[in-house]
Design a protein around this motif. Structure first.
Motif, PDB file in Angstrom:
ATOM      1  N   ASP A 123      -4.533  -5.781  -1.866  1.00 19.03           N
ATOM      2  CA  ASP A 123      -3.488  -4.784  -1.588  1.00 19.03           C
ATOM      3  C   ASP A 123      -2.764  -4.322  -2.849  1.00 19.03           C
ATOM      4  O   ASP A 123      -2.428  -3.152  -2.981  1.00 19.03           O
ATOM      5  CB  ASP A 123      -2.472  -5.334  -0.586  1.00 19.03           C
ATOM      6  CG  ASP A 123      -3.051  -5.441   0.819  1.00 19.03           C
ATOM      7  OD1 ASP A 123      -4.103  -4.812   1.070  1.00 19.03           O
ATOM      8  OD2 ASP A 123      -2.454  -6.156   1.645  1.00 19.03           O
ATOM      9  N   LYS A 162     -12.070   2.409   0.280  1.00 16.26           N
ATOM     10  CA  LYS A 162     -10.813   2.402  -0.471  1.00 16.26           C
ATOM     11  C   LYS A 162     -11.109   2.187  -1.947  1.00 16.26           C
ATOM     12  O   LYS A 162     -12.090   1.556  -2.311  1.00 16.26           O
ATOM     13  CB  LYS A 162      -9.892   1.306   0.047  1.00 16.26           C
ATOM     14  CG  LYS A 162      -9.505   1.538   1.486  1.00 16.26           C
ATOM     15  CD  LYS A 162      -8.581   0.482   1.986  1.00 16.26           C
ATOM     16  CE  LYS A 162      -8.243   0.817   3.446  1.00 16.26           C
ATOM     17  NZ  LYS A 162      -7.275  -0.056   4.014  1.00 16.26           N
ATOM     18  N   TYR A 176      -4.832  -1.610  -4.740  1.00 21.10           N
ATOM     19  CA  TYR A 176      -5.193  -0.405  -4.000  1.00 21.10           C
ATOM     20  C   TYR A 176      -4.513   0.818  -4.613  1.00 21.10           C
ATOM     21  O   TYR A 176      -3.311   0.820  -4.849  1.00 21.10           O
ATOM     22  CB  TYR A 176      -4.764  -0.567  -2.539  1.00 21.10           C
ATOM     23  CG  TYR A 176      -4.949   0.659  -1.690  1.00 21.10           C
ATOM     24  CD1 TYR A 176      -6.197   1.013  -1.224  1.00 21.10           C
ATOM     25  CD2 TYR A 176      -3.863   1.454  -1.351  1.00 21.10           C
ATOM     26  CE1 TYR A 176      -6.368   2.134  -0.434  1.00 21.10           C
ATOM     27  CE2 TYR A 176      -4.014   2.577  -0.553  1.00 21.10           C
ATOM     28  CZ  TYR A 176      -5.280   2.912  -0.109  1.00 21.10           C
ATOM     29  OH  TYR A 176      -5.448   4.019   0.672  1.00 21.10           O
ATOM     30  N   MET A 215       0.829  -1.180   0.000  1.00 26.27           N
ATOM     31  CA  MET A 215       0.000   0.000   0.000  1.00 26.27           C
ATOM     32  C   MET A 215       0.874   1.244   0.000  1.00 26.27           C
ATOM     33  O   MET A 215       1.960   1.234   0.546  1.00 26.27           O
ATOM     34  CB  MET A 215      -0.903   0.024   1.229  1.00 26.27           C
ATOM     35  CG  MET A 215      -2.061  -0.927   1.116  1.00 26.27           C
ATOM     36  SD  MET A 215      -3.513  -0.315   1.906  1.00 26.27           S
ATOM     37  CE  MET A 215      -3.557  -1.149   3.418  1.00 26.27           C
ATOM     38  N   TYR A 230      -9.882   0.701  -5.600  1.00 23.02           N
ATOM     39  CA  TYR A 230      -9.043  -0.347  -6.185  1.00 23.02           C
ATOM     40  C   TYR A 230      -9.152  -0.295  -7.701  1.00 23.02           C
ATOM     41  O   TYR A 230     -10.260  -0.231  -8.238  1.00 23.02           O
ATOM     42  CB  TYR A 230      -9.483  -1.725  -5.696  1.00 23.02           C
ATOM     43  CG  TYR A 230      -9.370  -1.892  -4.201  1.00 23.02           C
ATOM     44  CD1 TYR A 230      -8.190  -2.330  -3.634  1.00 23.02           C
ATOM     45  CD2 TYR A 230     -10.443  -1.591  -3.366  1.00 23.02           C
ATOM     46  CE1 TYR A 230      -8.070  -2.481  -2.257  1.00 23.02           C
ATOM     47  CE2 TYR A 230     -10.332  -1.741  -1.994  1.00 23.02           C
ATOM     48  CZ  TYR A 230      -9.154  -2.180  -1.444  1.00 23.02           C
ATOM     49  OH  TYR A 230      -9.033  -2.320  -0.085  1.00 23.02           O
TER      50      TYR A 230
END
Length: 134
Positions: A73, A29, A76, A1, A31
């Motif tokens: 992750d 978040k 992201y 991240m 993505y």
């Protein structure tokens, strides 16, 4: 991240809604799942249907594995500006017709729907009775 995540507006994220350019909002978040489109077990249609909204519920309802959550992750790209996310629409029931206390037109139609077939049947019996040879 990333150490200092970029904050994206919902309008910006909403523009990325195609197979070759797909961003999702999950748990606040953002993505970029474009590279994952061909590899997603549910197909790219599932990811495309989650664009243009907060896809958190869609993601959680499926019950993704821990490895799927860890895989997120690498896709992201930042956080969502929560003030730009539209609120969920509340259900607005359709307008009902105005209440008609006397219901005269409906009552007349219902009576006619019952009486007209009886009158035709009665007329048929009368014609049959008088045209019968004696």
């Amino acid at each position: 991240m990333a150490s200092d995540p970029k904050v994206h507006s919902f309008e910006e994220v909403n523009k990325h809604n195609k197979t070759k350019d797909c961003w999702l909002v999950i748990s606040g978040k953002v993505y970029d799942v474009t590279p994952f489109m061909d590899d997603h077990p549910g197909g790219d249609e599932v990811l495309l249907s989650a664009t243009g909204k907060d896809a958190t519920d869609d993601f959680e309802d499926v019950g993704h594995s821990d490895s799927a959550r860890e895989m997120m992750d690498k896709y992201y790209i930042g956080d969502i500006d929560t003030s730009t996310v539209p609120r969920r629409r509340t259900y607005v029931p359709p307008q009902q017709a105005a209440y008609n206390p006397d219901k005269t037109p409906e009552f007349v139609i219902k009576i006619l729907q019952f009486l007209v077939p009886l009158l035709i049947l009665g007329l048929a019996f009368v014609v049959r009775h008088y045209t019968k040879e004696k």
